[in-house]
Design an enzyme around this catalytic site. Structure first.
Site, PDB file in Angstrom:
ATOM      1  N   SER A 153       1.366  -6.978   1.710  1.00 30.29           N
ATOM      2  CA  SER A 153       1.130  -6.128   2.890  1.00 30.29           C
ATOM      3  C   SER A 153      -0.187  -6.552   3.530  1.00 30.29           C
ATOM      4  CB  SER A 153       1.008  -4.674   2.427  1.00 30.29           C
ATOM      5  OG  SER A 153       0.540  -3.861   3.470  1.00 30.29           O
ATOM      6  N   TYR A 166      -2.629   2.211  -2.996  1.00 26.94           N
ATOM      7  CA  TYR A 166      -1.661   1.249  -2.426  1.00 26.94           C
ATOM      8  C   TYR A 166      -2.380  -0.066  -2.099  1.00 26.94           C
ATOM      9  CZ  TYR A 166       2.028  -0.487   0.765  1.00 26.94           C
ATOM     10  OH  TYR A 166       3.001  -1.240   1.391  1.00 26.94           O
TER      11      TYR A 166
END
Ligand code: NAP
Length: 262
Positions: A153, A166
């Site tokens: 990501s 995350y």
């Protein structure tokens, strides 16, 4: 399989039932790969994804397995090899967002453990096991070149203080790519990292309005949401065998989010 862009084989896509994983699975199916679609609990979505590949003339099978659990990681690898005879590519796509976006000063250990288990520890040990299998399959003459593709990501390098766990997990997964790329090159197994930007899936449906505004305001040079198909095309290009002299490479599939502009 000699470096020309023609490769197909057997691909295991974790979290291949919905969202980005489905986009990857469908593109690989379209290219002629046999696709094993792993999912956690949503059997209907997995069935639908298998159906989409079969309708397009491809072969696919779904396997339920929680990748944060040791025995279930082994189960999904056994399933893939038993069903289709080999394992050519592992796409580490499955991931979860924190159940609650909490400020860094409030984030709890439970959420940290959950996100790290699914997004980092699971993919690390799944890759370790998959690599061992690929090495064995190569010895048996059932595999030429193997592939690992990690879906990380923009959170690898973007600090979001309301979902730190995350970001930490994705940054770690970036290093997992580098480590396996370095270790596995001599085994003819190549590893790549894809960094998606803002992609329209169930994961981002809760923040749609917020990101609509940010994109309108110029968050990304390419002013639109990314789609699962965008990521599928990138994985498809890698697994077609187009980058035989690259390993550990990072592909930004993010509408240009990573650019610094002045
Ligand atoms: P999603 O729509 O929420 O889909 C998640 C998928 O992962 C589902 O197939 C789900 O299975 C599966 N999954 C979740 N936990 C699992 C577990 N413990 N074991 C096995 N499978 C599990 O998510 P997405 O947006 O497509 O995201 C896919 C990946 O891309 C994630 O790693 C995410 O971090 C990353 N990513 C997403 C974006 C974005 O903007 N959407 C941006 C950058 C990176 P079930 O259907 O059974 O629940």
């Amino acid at each position: 399989m000699n470096g020309t862009a023609k490769q197909t084989g057997v691909a295991l896509v974790t979290g291949g039932s919905r969202g980005i994983g489905r986009g990857i699975a469908v593109e690989l199916g379209r290219q002629g790969w046999k696709v094993v679609i792993n999912y956690a609990s949503n059997a209907d979505a997995a069935k639908e994804a298998v159906g989409l590949i079969e309708q397009a003339g491809g072969q696919a099978a779904a396997v339920q397995a929680d990748l944060s659990q040791t025995a279930q990681r082994k189960y999904m690898l056994d399933f893939a090899v038993e069903r289709f005879g080999t394992l050519t590519a592992l796409v580490n796509n499955a991931g979860v967002a924190p159940q609650k976006r909490a400020d860094l000063l409030e984030m709890g250990e439970e959420s940290f453990d959950r996100v790290l288990d699914v997004n980092l520890k699971g993919p690390f040990f799944l890759t370790q096991q998959a690599a061992r299998r690929m090495i064995q399959l190569r010895k048996e003459g059932k595999l030429d070149r193997g592939y690992i593709v990690n879906i990380t990501s923009i959170s690898v390098y973007t600090a979001s203080i309301n979902r730190g766990e995350y970001c930490i997990a994705k940054a770690g997964l970036g290093m997992v790519t580098a480590l396996f790329a370095a270790r596995l090159a001599e085994e003819n197994i190549l590893a790549y990292e894809i960094r998606p930007g803002v992609i329209a899936t169930d994961m981002t449906s809760g923040v749609k309005e917020k990101y609509d505004k940010l994109i309108d305001g110029g968050l990304t040079p390419i002013k639109r949401w990314g789609t699962p198909e965008d990521i599928g095309l990138a994985v498809g290009a890698i697994l077609r065998g187009s980058f035989p002299f690259s390993t550990g490479a990072v592909f930004d599939v993010d509408g240009g989010f990573h650019l610094r502009t002045l």
